[in-house]
Design a protein around this motif. Structure first.
Motif, PDB file in Angstrom:
ATOM      1  N   UNK A  63       1.102  -1.259  -0.030  1.00  0.00           N
ATOM      2  CA  UNK A  63       0.135   0.024   0.058  1.00  0.00           C
ATOM      3  C   UNK A  63       0.842   1.284   0.051  1.00  0.00           C
ATOM      4  N   UNK A  64       1.895   1.111   0.438  1.00  0.00           N
ATOM      5  CA  UNK A  64       3.065   2.440   0.498  1.00  0.00           C
ATOM      6  C   UNK A  64       3.061   3.085  -0.860  1.00  0.00           C
ATOM      7  N   UNK A  65       3.029   4.301  -0.933  1.00  0.00           N
ATOM      8  CA  UNK A  65       2.884   5.037  -2.008  1.00  0.00           C
ATOM      9  C   UNK A  65       1.832   5.360  -2.720  1.00  0.00           C
ATOM     10  N   UNK A  66       0.876   4.520  -2.412  1.00  0.00           N
ATOM     11  CA  UNK A  66      -0.523   4.322  -3.359  1.00  0.00           C
ATOM     12  C   UNK A  66      -1.537   4.660  -2.574  1.00  0.00           C
ATOM     13  N   UNK A  67      -1.507   4.319  -1.255  1.00  0.00           N
ATOM     14  CA  UNK A  67      -2.853   4.397  -0.295  1.00  0.00           C
ATOM     15  C   UNK A  67      -2.576   5.306   0.540  1.00  0.00           C
ATOM     16  N   UNK A  68      -3.629   6.056   1.149  1.00  0.00           N
ATOM     17  CA  UNK A  68      -3.511   6.990   2.337  1.00  0.00           C
ATOM     18  C   UNK A  68      -4.508   6.929   3.162  1.00  0.00           C
ATOM     19  N   UNK A  69      -4.052   6.561   4.467  1.00  0.00           N
ATOM     20  CA  UNK A  69      -5.215   6.349   5.616  1.00  0.00           C
ATOM     21  C   UNK A  69      -5.405   7.858   6.345  1.00  0.00           C
ATOM     22  N   UNK A  70      -6.605   8.292   6.618  1.00  0.00           N
ATOM     23  CA  UNK A  70      -6.847   9.544   7.447  1.00  0.00           C
ATOM     24  C   UNK A  70      -8.096   9.338   8.205  1.00  0.00           C
ATOM     25  N   UNK A  71      -8.230  10.133   9.034  1.00  0.00           N
ATOM     26  CA  UNK A  71      -9.487  10.140  10.040  1.00  0.00           C
ATOM     27  C   UNK A  71      -9.829  11.358  10.389  1.00  0.00           C
ATOM     28  N   UNK A  72     -11.200  11.462  10.685  1.00  0.00           N
ATOM     29  CA  UNK A  72     -11.845  12.786  11.377  1.00  0.00           C
ATOM     30  C   UNK A  72     -12.135  12.522  12.784  1.00  0.00           C
ATOM     31  N   UNK A  73     -11.238  12.928  13.643  1.00  0.00           N
ATOM     32  CA  UNK A  73     -11.378  12.546  15.108  1.00  0.00           C
ATOM     33  C   UNK A  73     -12.855  13.016  15.670  1.00  0.00           C
ATOM     34  N   UNK A  74     -13.376  14.314  15.121  1.00  0.00           N
ATOM     35  CA  UNK A  74     -14.334  14.819  15.779  1.00  0.00           C
ATOM     36  C   UNK A  74     -15.479  13.768  15.407  1.00  0.00           C
ATOM     37  N   UNK A  76     -15.352  10.558  14.420  1.00  0.00           N
ATOM     38  CA  UNK A  76     -15.108   9.094  14.371  1.00  0.00           C
ATOM     39  C   UNK A  76     -15.162   8.226  13.214  1.00  0.00           C
ATOM     40  N   UNK A  77     -14.638   8.766  12.056  1.00  0.00           N
ATOM     41  CA  UNK A  77     -14.749   8.171  10.952  1.00  0.00           C
ATOM     42  C   UNK A  77     -13.366   8.297  10.327  1.00  0.00           C
ATOM     43  N   UNK A  78     -13.143   7.316   9.485  1.00  0.00           N
ATOM     44  CA  UNK A  78     -11.803   6.860   8.853  1.00  0.00           C
ATOM     45  C   UNK A  78     -12.005   7.117   7.512  1.00  0.00           C
ATOM     46  N   UNK A  79     -10.968   7.012   6.799  1.00  0.00           N
ATOM     47  CA  UNK A  79     -10.847   7.028   5.278  1.00  0.00           C
ATOM     48  C   UNK A  79      -9.764   6.290   4.580  1.00  0.00           C
ATOM     49  N   UNK A  80      -9.818   5.535   3.637  1.00  0.00           N
ATOM     50  CA  UNK A  80      -8.658   4.994   3.133  1.00  0.00           C
ATOM     51  C   UNK A  80      -8.615   5.445   1.470  1.00  0.00           C
ATOM     52  N   UNK A  81      -7.928   6.471   0.907  1.00  0.00           N
ATOM     53  CA  UNK A  81      -7.751   7.037  -0.304  1.00  0.00           C
ATOM     54  C   UNK A  81      -6.851   5.762  -1.095  1.00  0.00           C
ATOM     55  N   UNK A  82      -7.463   5.428  -2.150  1.00  0.00           N
ATOM     56  CA  UNK A  82      -6.546   4.394  -2.931  1.00  0.00           C
ATOM     57  C   UNK A  82      -6.380   4.796  -4.267  1.00  0.00           C
ATOM     58  N   UNK A  83      -4.882   5.013  -4.459  1.00  0.00           N
ATOM     59  CA  UNK A  83      -4.596   5.532  -5.787  1.00  0.00           C
ATOM     60  C   UNK A  83      -4.018   4.520  -6.479  1.00  0.00           C
ATOM     61  N   UNK A  84      -3.906   4.570  -7.994  1.00  0.00           N
ATOM     62  CA  UNK A  84      -3.151   3.543  -8.721  1.00  0.00           C
ATOM     63  C   UNK A  84      -3.339   2.202  -8.689  1.00  0.00           C
ATOM     64  N   UNK A  85      -4.745   1.898  -8.502  1.00  0.00           N
ATOM     65  CA  UNK A  85      -5.130   0.623  -8.151  1.00  0.00           C
ATOM     66  C   UNK A  85      -4.608  -0.565  -9.313  1.00  0.00           C
ATOM     67  N   UNK A  86      -4.355  -1.821  -8.676  1.00  0.00           N
ATOM     68  CA  UNK A  86      -4.099  -2.768  -9.411  1.00  0.00           C
ATOM     69  C   UNK A  86      -4.805  -3.909  -9.263  1.00  0.00           C
ATOM     70  N   UNK A  87      -5.069  -4.598  -9.981  1.00  0.00           N
ATOM     71  CA  UNK A  87      -5.829  -5.935 -10.203  1.00  0.00           C
ATOM     72  C   UNK A  87      -5.602  -6.881  -8.902  1.00  0.00           C
ATOM     73  N   UNK A  88      -4.578  -6.751  -8.220  1.00  0.00           N
ATOM     74  CA  UNK A  88      -4.329  -7.320  -7.157  1.00  0.00           C
ATOM     75  C   UNK A  88      -4.576  -6.922  -5.926  1.00  0.00           C
ATOM     76  N   UNK A  89      -5.296  -5.801  -5.938  1.00  0.00           N
ATOM     77  CA  UNK A  89      -5.949  -5.100  -4.992  1.00  0.00           C
ATOM     78  C   UNK A  89      -7.340  -5.464  -4.721  1.00  0.00           C
TER      79      UNK A  89
END
Length: 121
Positions: A63-74, A76-89
């Motif tokens: 996932x390094x370099x392609x995915x970004x995890x983040x969260x909104x503490x207020x 209690x929600x999280x996100x996963x931004x996934x870029x340059x997706x591959x079939x193996x994802x």
């Protein structure tokens, strides 16, 4: 009781992007750590990325370099931004939330039902 619900999965072409969301609800809950995991057909569930309250992140090598995890503490929600997706994802992506329920002061770990991500042309 705390519930976790993922959303944002779907079909995307190789090289495309998706944003997964993980919302918590139910009992008032202090989210301590949130993680995204995935399970491909015929494979074991594996960690993709995690993030702590303080913002410390950890990524699987895949996932390094392609995915970004983040969260909104207020929220209690999280996100996963996934870029340059591959079939193996391609996999079912699960959100895991760890934290403390205010009313009971108990530490809990909750899994969502998962959201399917398919990367295919």
């Amino acid at each position: 009781q705390v519930q976790v619900v993922e959303s944002g999965g779907g079909l995307v072409r190789p090289g495309g992007s998706l944003i997964l969301s993980c919302a918590t609800s139910g009992s008032a809950f202090m989210l301590v750590r949130m993680g995204w995991y995935r399970q491909a057909p015929g494979k074991q569930r594996e960690s993709v990325a995690t993030i702590t309250t303080g913002g410390t992140t950890n990524y699987a090598d895949s996932a390094k370099g392609r995915f970004t995890i983040s969260r909104d503490n207020a929220k209690n929600t999280g996100y996963l931004q996934m870029d340059s997706l591959k079939p193996e994802d391609t996999a079912v992506y699960y959100c895991n939330a760890e934290g403390v329920v205010f009313s009971t002061d108990k530490f809990v770990e909750v899994w969502g039902q998962g959201t399917l991500v398919t990367v295919s042309s």
